[in-house]
Design a protein around this motif. Structure first.
Motif, PDB file in Angstrom:
ATOM      1  N   GLY A  55     -39.876  10.738   8.951  1.00  0.00           N
ATOM      2  CA  GLY A  55     -38.881  11.166   7.969  1.00  0.00           C
ATOM      3  C   GLY A  55     -37.465  10.943   8.463  1.00  0.00           C
ATOM      4  N   ARG A  95     -45.055  12.685  11.421  1.00  0.00           N
ATOM      5  CA  ARG A  95     -44.531  12.624  10.050  1.00  0.00           C
ATOM      6  C   ARG A  95     -43.063  13.044   9.989  1.00  0.00           C
ATOM      7  NH1 ARG A  95     -48.303  13.818   4.995  1.00  0.00           N
ATOM      8  NH2 ARG A  95     -49.193  11.965   5.981  1.00  0.00           N
ATOM      9  N   LEU A 108     -52.741   6.985   7.151  1.00  0.00           N
ATOM     10  CA  LEU A 108     -52.466   7.584   5.842  1.00  0.00           C
ATOM     11  C   LEU A 108     -52.385   9.108   5.914  1.00  0.00           C
ATOM     12  CD1 LEU A 108     -54.820   5.383   3.647  1.00  0.00           C
ATOM     13  CD2 LEU A 108     -52.314   5.296   3.729  1.00  0.00           C
ATOM     14  N   ASN A 109     -53.181   9.719   6.784  1.00  0.00           N
ATOM     15  CA  ASN A 109     -53.267  11.181   6.836  1.00  0.00           C
ATOM     16  C   ASN A 109     -52.215  11.823   7.729  1.00  0.00           C
ATOM     17  OD1 ASN A 109     -55.495  11.053   5.187  1.00  0.00           O
ATOM     18  ND2 ASN A 109     -56.989  11.359   6.824  1.00  0.00           N
ATOM     19  N   MET A 165     -43.667  15.572   2.394  1.00  0.00           N
ATOM     20  CA  MET A 165     -43.356  14.153   2.544  1.00  0.00           C
ATOM     21  C   MET A 165     -44.582  13.318   2.185  1.00  0.00           C
ATOM     22  SD  MET A 165     -41.888  12.248   5.911  1.00  0.00           S
ATOM     23  CE  MET A 165     -41.460  10.517   5.879  1.00  0.00           C
ATOM     24  N   ASN A 166     -44.374  12.220   1.474  1.00  0.00           N
ATOM     25  CA  ASN A 166     -45.462  11.373   1.029  1.00  0.00           C
ATOM     26  C   ASN A 166     -46.119  10.639   2.186  1.00  0.00           C
ATOM     27  OD1 ASN A 166     -45.013  12.051  -1.661  1.00  0.00           O
ATOM     28  ND2 ASN A 166     -43.543  10.384  -1.941  1.00  0.00           N
ATOM     29  N   SER A 167     -47.398  10.260   1.983  1.00  0.00           N
ATOM     30  CA  SER A 167     -48.075   9.416   2.958  1.00  0.00           C
ATOM     31  C   SER A 167     -47.382   8.062   3.012  1.00  0.00           C
ATOM     32  CB  SER A 167     -49.543   9.234   2.569  1.00  0.00           C
ATOM     33  OG  SER A 167     -50.243  10.445   2.645  1.00  0.00           O
ATOM     34  N   PRO A 168     -47.446   7.404   4.155  1.00  0.00           N
ATOM     35  CA  PRO A 168     -46.792   6.103   4.265  1.00  0.00           C
ATOM     36  C   PRO A 168     -47.528   5.045   3.444  1.00  0.00           C
ATOM     37  CG  PRO A 168     -48.095   6.537   6.214  1.00  0.00           C
ATOM     38  CD  PRO A 168     -48.136   7.789   5.388  1.00  0.00           C
ATOM     39  N   SER A 169     -46.793   4.037   3.046  1.00  0.00           N
ATOM     40  CA  SER A 169     -47.388   2.953   2.271  1.00  0.00           C
ATOM     41  C   SER A 169     -48.178   2.020   3.179  1.00  0.00           C
ATOM     42  CB  SER A 169     -46.281   2.169   1.563  1.00  0.00           C
ATOM     43  OG  SER A 169     -46.776   0.953   1.047  1.00  0.00           O
ATOM     44  N   GLU A 193     -36.757   7.127   8.374  1.00  0.00           N
ATOM     45  CA  GLU A 193     -36.521   6.631   7.021  1.00  0.00           C
ATOM     46  C   GLU A 193     -35.205   7.153   6.459  1.00  0.00           C
ATOM     47  OE1 GLU A 193     -40.057   7.541   4.809  1.00  0.00           O
ATOM     48  OE2 GLU A 193     -41.228   5.975   5.824  1.00  0.00           O
TER      49      GLU A 193
END
Length: 274
Positions: free
Chosen positions: A234, A230, A271-272, A1-5, A237
């Motif tokens: 997910g 995270r 971010l991490n 899963m991508n890091s959040p914006s 979202e």
């Protein structure tokens, strides 16, 4: 899963408690934070309209006002006082320009949880017309069961969902705070239901450290504890939530550190680990 914006990073003003609102806002903006949730004590003695203008002038979105609630009481007179206070909170949110109020719903030691939940539902129903007229949504925040005696009789997403169903209003939703609900075996299913029902109103992040030194004021920075933030993000979202990821940390330990350094640590942890 991508890091959040970073475009979805919001910080609660209480997270950097040693700073006043007027100190925090420019510092948040300078490191790329895009949103702020304002705690009511940060507005004491200040004009909420002016505070709202100051925040927007620095390019921050006002995500919510925190907190309303605390509806249960042993006497009708005290319950009416709570309703009046929540109406004042709604007026503050409207003046500030906050579209949402987070509700810490309250409880009374020695009063049954069922009775407190009934009073919470009745209290929200009493202020709903005022909220709708002001254009301010109310978000019920389930709190961890360790707070059931005195801070909130709403302790699970399912209980919050039942209240939303009973109230049946587009002006009521649920605030999902990972600190309070990460342990719930039904969490993924409840988040899906909230998304389907249109009641997924807010998402708060921090971490659960163990052992903690204080039941209220020893939350961790994301990545310091045991919450799978995270994965929960997910689920949120996937349920259709596109709002801010709100960092809300109460920590005597972290409040004692250099807040400029702490702010940079928040950004990196966001971010991490979020």
């Amino acid at each position: 899963m991508n890091s959040p914006s970073l475009d979805r990073l919001c910080i609660h003003s209480i997270t950097t408690k040693p700073w006043s609102l007027y100190e925090a806002v420019p510092r948040y903006a300078a490191v790329g934070v895009k949103g702020i949730t304002v705690w009511r004590q940060a507005l004491e003695g200040r004009d909420p309209r002016g505070a709202g203008a100051f925040i927007r002038d620095h390019g921050l979105s006002i995500v919510s006002l925190c907190r309303g609630g605390f509806f249960p009481a042993l006497t009708p007179a005290d319950r009416l006082k709570a309703i009046d206070e929540n109406r004042r909170c709604i007026d503050e949110a409207a003046a500030l320009g906050a579209p949402l109020i987070v509700l810490v719903c309250g409880a009374v030691p020695g009063q049954s949880l069922d009775e407190s939940r009934r009073q919470i539902t009745e209290g929200i129903a009493a202020v709903l017309p005022h909220a709708a007229a002001a254009g301010v949504k109310l978000a019920i925040e389930p709190l961890h069961p360790m707070y059931a005696a005195d801070r909130s009789a709403v302790n699970t997403m399912a209980q919050a969902r039942a209240m939303c169903t009973a109230l049946n209003s587009p002006w009521v939703g649920i605030a999902v705070d990972v600190y309070h609900v990460w342990w719930d075996p039904d969490l993924e299913a409840e988040i899906k239901l909230a998304g389907r029902n249109g009641t997924l109103a807010a998402f708060h992040v921090c971490d659960w450290v163990f052992p903690f030194a204080d039941m209220l004021n020893d939350r961790g920075l994301m990545g310091e504890g045991c919450i799978d933030i995270r994965t929960i993000r997910g689920w949120v979202e996937a349920a259709g939530f596109t709002g801010f990821n709100e960092v809300e940390i109460f920590s005597n330990r972290l409040w004692q550190t250099d807040q400029t350094d702490f702010l940079l640590r928040i950004k990196q942890a966001y971010l991490n680990c979020t």
